[in-house]
Design an enzyme around this catalytic site. Structure first.
Site, PDB file in Angstrom:
ATOM      1  N   THR A 138       0.819  -1.209   0.000  1.00  0.00           N
ATOM      2  CA  THR A 138       0.000   0.000   0.000  1.00  0.00           C
ATOM      3  C   THR A 138       0.858   1.267   0.000  1.00  0.00           C
ATOM      4  OG1 THR A 138      -1.521   1.242   1.415  1.00  0.00           O
ATOM      5  CG2 THR A 138      -0.087  -0.301   2.531  1.00  0.00           C
ATOM      6  N   ASP A 139       0.257   2.354  -0.437  1.00  0.00           N
ATOM      7  CA  ASP A 139       0.955   3.648  -0.364  1.00  0.00           C
ATOM      8  C   ASP A 139       1.060   4.135   1.082  1.00  0.00           C
ATOM      9  OD1 ASP A 139      -1.742   4.274   0.046  1.00  0.00           O
ATOM     10  OD2 ASP A 139      -1.838   5.821  -1.507  1.00  0.00           O
ATOM     11  N   GLU A 140       0.271   3.527   1.989  1.00  0.00           N
ATOM     12  CA  GLU A 140       0.248   4.030   3.374  1.00  0.00           C
ATOM     13  C   GLU A 140       1.579   3.821   4.092  1.00  0.00           C
ATOM     14  OE1 GLU A 140      -3.263   3.287   5.626  1.00  0.00           O
ATOM     15  OE2 GLU A 140      -4.550   3.452   3.861  1.00  0.00           O
ATOM     16  N   TYR A 163      -1.897  -0.687  11.014  1.00  0.00           N
ATOM     17  CA  TYR A 163      -2.034  -1.328   9.695  1.00  0.00           C
ATOM     18  C   TYR A 163      -0.820  -1.026   8.822  1.00  0.00           C
ATOM     19  CZ  TYR A 163      -3.306  -1.721   4.765  1.00  0.00           C
ATOM     20  OH  TYR A 163      -3.283  -2.005   3.407  1.00  0.00           O
ATOM     21  N   LYS A 167       2.164  -3.456   7.328  1.00  0.00           N
ATOM     22  CA  LYS A 167       2.436  -3.613   5.889  1.00  0.00           C
ATOM     23  C   LYS A 167       3.892  -3.218   5.590  1.00  0.00           C
ATOM     24  CE  LYS A 167       0.015  -4.683   2.995  1.00  0.00           C
ATOM     25  NZ  LYS A 167      -0.360  -6.014   2.445  1.00  0.00           N
TER      26      LYS A 167
HETATM   27  P1  NAD Z   1      -9.682  -7.522   2.109  1.00  0.00           P
HETATM   28  O1  NAD Z   1      -9.684  -7.229   3.562  1.00  0.00           O
HETATM   29  O2  NAD Z   1     -10.886  -7.233   1.302  1.00  0.00           O
HETATM   30  O3  NAD Z   1      -9.333  -9.067   1.884  1.00  0.00           O
HETATM   31  C1  NAD Z   1      -8.335  -9.727   2.600  1.00  0.00           C
HETATM   32  C2  NAD Z   1      -8.476 -11.224   2.355  1.00  0.00           C
HETATM   33  O4  NAD Z   1      -7.396 -11.894   3.045  1.00  0.00           O
HETATM   34  C3  NAD Z   1      -9.781 -11.826   2.865  1.00  0.00           C
HETATM   35  O5  NAD Z   1     -10.331 -12.695   1.904  1.00  0.00           O
HETATM   36  C4  NAD Z   1      -9.359 -12.579   4.113  1.00  0.00           C
HETATM   37  O6  NAD Z   1     -10.200 -13.696   4.391  1.00  0.00           O
HETATM   38  C5  NAD Z   1      -7.942 -12.997   3.750  1.00  0.00           C
HETATM   39  N1  NAD Z   1      -7.115 -13.240   4.941  1.00  0.00           N
HETATM   40  C6  NAD Z   1      -6.979 -12.432   6.030  1.00  0.00           C
HETATM   41  N2  NAD Z   1      -6.161 -13.010   6.923  1.00  0.00           N
HETATM   42  C7  NAD Z   1      -5.763 -14.189   6.388  1.00  0.00           C
HETATM   43  C8  NAD Z   1      -4.895 -15.226   6.836  1.00  0.00           C
HETATM   44  N3  NAD Z   1      -4.281 -15.163   8.025  1.00  0.00           N
HETATM   45  N4  NAD Z   1      -4.698 -16.295   6.029  1.00  0.00           N
HETATM   46  C9  NAD Z   1      -5.316 -16.365   4.825  1.00  0.00           C
HETATM   47  N5  NAD Z   1      -6.159 -15.425   4.357  1.00  0.00           N
HETATM   48  C10 NAD Z   1      -6.369 -14.339   5.131  1.00  0.00           C
HETATM   49  O7  NAD Z   1      -8.401  -6.764   1.530  1.00  0.00           O
HETATM   50  P2  NAD Z   1      -8.195  -6.029   0.132  1.00  0.00           P
HETATM   51  O8  NAD Z   1      -8.747  -4.661   0.213  1.00  0.00           O
HETATM   52  O9  NAD Z   1      -8.618  -6.949  -0.957  1.00  0.00           O
HETATM   53  O10 NAD Z   1      -6.607  -5.894   0.128  1.00  0.00           O
HETATM   54  C11 NAD Z   1      -5.794  -6.911  -0.437  1.00  0.00           C
HETATM   55  C12 NAD Z   1      -4.328  -6.509  -0.311  1.00  0.00           C
HETATM   56  O11 NAD Z   1      -4.111  -5.279  -0.979  1.00  0.00           O
HETATM   57  C13 NAD Z   1      -3.877  -6.275   1.125  1.00  0.00           C
HETATM   58  O12 NAD Z   1      -2.556  -6.770   1.244  1.00  0.00           O
HETATM   59  C14 NAD Z   1      -3.885  -4.754   1.283  1.00  0.00           C
HETATM   60  O13 NAD Z   1      -2.927  -4.337   2.225  1.00  0.00           O
HETATM   61  C15 NAD Z   1      -3.502  -4.328  -0.120  1.00  0.00           C
HETATM   62  N6  NAD Z   1      -3.992  -3.009  -0.546  1.00  0.00           N
HETATM   63  C16 NAD Z   1      -5.314  -2.698  -0.437  1.00  0.00           C
HETATM   64  C17 NAD Z   1      -5.760  -1.468  -0.911  1.00  0.00           C
HETATM   65  C18 NAD Z   1      -7.230  -1.091  -0.837  1.00  0.00           C
HETATM   66  O14 NAD Z   1      -7.568   0.053  -1.163  1.00  0.00           O
HETATM   67  N7  NAD Z   1      -8.123  -1.978  -0.464  1.00  0.00           N
HETATM   68  C19 NAD Z   1      -4.854  -0.564  -1.460  1.00  0.00           C
HETATM   69  C20 NAD Z   1      -3.497  -0.913  -1.536  1.00  0.00           C
HETATM   70  C21 NAD Z   1      -3.083  -2.152  -1.089  1.00  0.00           C
HETATM   71  O1  TDX Z   2     -16.713   6.081   7.550  1.00  0.00           O
HETATM   72  C1  TDX Z   2     -15.674   6.584   7.081  1.00  0.00           C
HETATM   73  N1  TDX Z   2     -15.541   7.948   7.054  1.00  0.00           N
HETATM   74  C2  TDX Z   2     -14.422   8.577   6.589  1.00  0.00           C
HETATM   75  O2  TDX Z   2     -14.345   9.817   6.594  1.00  0.00           O
HETATM   76  C3  TDX Z   2     -14.584   5.780   6.572  1.00  0.00           C
HETATM   77  C4  TDX Z   2     -14.679   4.289   6.581  1.00  0.00           C
HETATM   78  C5  TDX Z   2     -13.463   6.430   6.100  1.00  0.00           C
HETATM   79  N2  TDX Z   2     -13.370   7.778   6.113  1.00  0.00           N
HETATM   80  C6  TDX Z   2     -12.160   8.425   5.575  1.00  0.00           C
HETATM   81  C7  TDX Z   2     -10.858   7.916   6.132  1.00  0.00           C
HETATM   82  C8  TDX Z   2      -9.916   8.052   4.954  1.00  0.00           C
HETATM   83  O3  TDX Z   2      -9.403   9.378   4.900  1.00  0.00           O
HETATM   84  O4  TDX Z   2     -12.137   8.103   4.182  1.00  0.00           O
HETATM   85  C9  TDX Z   2     -10.802   7.833   3.736  1.00  0.00           C
HETATM   86  C10 TDX Z   2     -10.739   6.427   3.188  1.00  0.00           C
HETATM   87  O5  TDX Z   2     -10.910   5.540   4.281  1.00  0.00           O
HETATM   88  P1  TDX Z   2     -10.853   3.939   4.097  1.00  0.00           P
HETATM   89  O6  TDX Z   2     -11.831   3.544   3.060  1.00  0.00           O
HETATM   90  O7  TDX Z   2     -10.947   3.324   5.443  1.00  0.00           O
HETATM   91  O8  TDX Z   2      -9.426   3.739   3.434  1.00  0.00           O
HETATM   92  P2  TDX Z   2      -7.939   4.130   3.921  1.00  0.00           P
HETATM   93  O9  TDX Z   2      -7.858   4.276   5.382  1.00  0.00           O
HETATM   94  O10 TDX Z   2      -7.474   5.289   3.068  1.00  0.00           O
HETATM   95  O11 TDX Z   2      -7.146   2.780   3.491  1.00  0.00           O
HETATM   96  C11 TDX Z   2      -7.443   2.106   2.258  1.00  0.00           C
HETATM   97  O12 TDX Z   2      -6.524   2.422   1.254  1.00  0.00           O
HETATM   98  C12 TDX Z   2      -5.215   1.931   1.404  1.00  0.00           C
HETATM   99  C13 TDX Z   2      -7.500   0.598   2.464  1.00  0.00           C
HETATM  100  O13 TDX Z   2      -8.421   0.289   3.478  1.00  0.00           O
HETATM  101  C14 TDX Z   2      -6.134   0.050   2.780  1.00  0.00           C
HETATM  102  O14 TDX Z   2      -6.183  -1.368   2.868  1.00  0.00           O
HETATM  103  C15 TDX Z   2      -5.191   0.443   1.701  1.00  0.00           C
HETATM  104  O15 TDX Z   2      -3.900   0.023   1.993  1.00  0.00           O
END
Ligand code: NAD
Ligand code: TDX
Length: 358
Positions: A138-140, A163, A167
């Site tokens: 992630t960019d975080e 988190y 990561k």
């Molecule tokens: P998600 O939470 O939707 O899905 C995570 C999945 O991993 C689920 O299916 C869960 O059951 C599985 N999981 C969790 N713990 C596990 C374990 N111990 N063993 C096996 N499986 C397990 O997550 P996502 O949003 O699809 O993110 C996927 C990846 O991308 C993550 O590594 C996250 O850090 C990264 N990422 C997400 C975003 C975003 O915006 N969602 C952005 C950048 C990077």
């Molecule tokens: O109810 C809300 N109200 C609100 O203001 C929620 C859920 C979020 N927010 C804000 C927090 C953040 O500034 O919105 C922005 C986005 O929040 P999230 O959807 O929780 O995402 P973020 O915290 O930015 O992280 C996401 O992007 C990077 C993913 O959850 C991560 O897994 C990924 O790495």
């Protein structure tokens, strides 16, 4: 161009992972290999996201393995059973708010789980099996930006939530396994994804559903935090590109070059959802509720993704207007998926942890 035959996808029942599997099996005709989906089915994993694929490709090109990435014996057995040549590691605890309320599972899965997978991959690779390990991050990990600038691949890490710290740890382990042992790895750091199958605790699906259901729309702090948004299919195409032509040992930033203040994004969503669902947008705006800020809330993320564009020829294909419209349509149509994923532990968690935050 690498020939990928047996791809171990971890976390393939989650948001980005299940889109990745759909895209590969349904949309990449040149991919004729097999996907092994290892997922623990936590609250965020949903096998309903893949039921159609299990029917169409099950047994031959798609295999589901229910298990934990922290379970070394189980992971080793999968490498042996399937002759895994590629790992695409999505599995993680992914929600920042949950990491604040309960960091332990983030350390277990994101740090120990990644370590366990790396060890299993290194073991298979040592035995002469060609294994490439792609780590999704992630960019975080880069921290928080001021009003200008963008994260590049050389920006020093500065994670600020449990988190992002977990990561960042996993990223360092992946790089260390390359530098120390020579394990062939690639790594990508992506900005905020949106699209179908995203668990509705994340901003965009949460707001879409709350708008439709007439519930309060919780905005953290002043609503002026900025995120860069990329459509999930564009992220996955970037991963696919890296798997084929990425340089071993390199990391690539992926982003949408699409920065939005949360509050501005919410107003856009209100207009869009109201139009599609036949609601009065002005009435919906009245449900916006400014709530207590997320502790340590990163102010701004922006990604410089010029490296992957320049070196691997990837570009984003889906514009924000188009991607948001597709996403809203998907959530309005797939109500049984939404009901299914919200029926379990999630509601209980929300009541327990979010009760006092407004
Ligand atoms: P998600 O939470 O939707 O899905 C995570 C999945 O991993 C689920 O299916 C869960 O059951 C599985 N999981 C969790 N713990 C596990 C374990 N111990 N063993 C096996 N499986 C397990 O997550 P996502 O949003 O699809 O993110 C996927 C990846 O991308 C993550 O590594 C996250 O850090 C990264 N990422 C997400 C975003 C975003 O915006 N969602 C952005 C950048 C990077
Ligand atoms: O109810 C809300 N109200 C609100 O203001 C929620 C859920 C979020 N927010 C804000 C927090 C953040 O500034 O919105 C922005 C986005 O929040 P999230 O959807 O929780 O995402 P973020 O915290 O930015 O992280 C996401 O992007 C990077 C993913 O959850 C991560 O897994 C990924 O790495």
């Amino acid at each position: 161009m690498r020939n990928l035959k047996n791809i171990l996808v971890t976390g393939g029942a989650g948001f980005i992972g299940c889109n990745f599997i759909h895209q590969l099996l349904e949309g990449e005709p040149e991919f004729t290999g097999r996907i092994i989906n290892l997922d623990a089915l936590t609250y965020a994993g949903n096998s309903a996201s893949l039921t159609d694929l299990a029917g169409q490709f099950g047994g031959t090109r798609y295999c589901f393995e229910h298990g934990d990435i922290c379970d070394r014996g189980f992971v080793d057995a999968l490498f042996n059973k399937y002759g895994v040549d590629t790992v695409v590691h999505f599995a993680a605890e992914s929600h920042v708010d949950r990491s604040i309320y309960g960091p332990e599972t983030f350390i277990k899965t994101n740090v120990m789980g990644t370590f366990t997978l790396l060890e299993a991959a290194r073991n298979a690779w040592k035995q002469g099996d060609g294994v490439v390990f792609h780590h999704i991050s992630t960019d975080e990990v880069y921290g928080s930006l001021g009003e200008t600038g963008a994260f590049s691949e050389t920006t020093p890490y500065d994670p600020r939530s449990p988190y992002s710290a977990s990561k960042a740890s996993s990223d360092h382990l992946v790089m260390a396994y390359h530098h120390t042992y020579g394990l062939p790895i690639t790594l990508s750091n992506c900005s905020n994804n949106y699209g179908p199958y995203q668990f509705p605790e994340k901003l965009i699906p949460l707001m879409i559903l709350n708008i439709v259901e007439g519930k309060p729309l919780p905005v953290y702090g002043d609503g002026k935090n900025i995120r860069d948004w990329v459509y999930v299919e564009d992220h996955n195409r970037a991963v696919w590109t890296i798997l084929h032509t990425g340089i071993t040992g390199e990391k690539y930033n992926i982003g949408g070059e699409n920065e939005w203040e949360n509050i501005r994004l919410l107003h856009t969503l209100i207009d869009l959802v109201s139009k599609k669902a036949g609601l009065d947008p002005e009435k919906v705006r009245g449900t916006i509720t400014f709530v207590k800020d997320r502790p340590g809330h990163d102010r701004r993320y922006a990604i410089d993704c010029s490296k992957i564009k320049r070196e691997l020829g990837w570009t984003r294909k889906v514009g924000f207007e188009e991607g948001l419209a597709k996403t809203v349509d998907w959530y309005l149509t797939n109500t049984s998926w939404v009901d299914g994923i919200r029926s379990g532990e999630y509601q209980h968690w929300v009541e327990k942890n979010y009760g006092e935050r407004d």
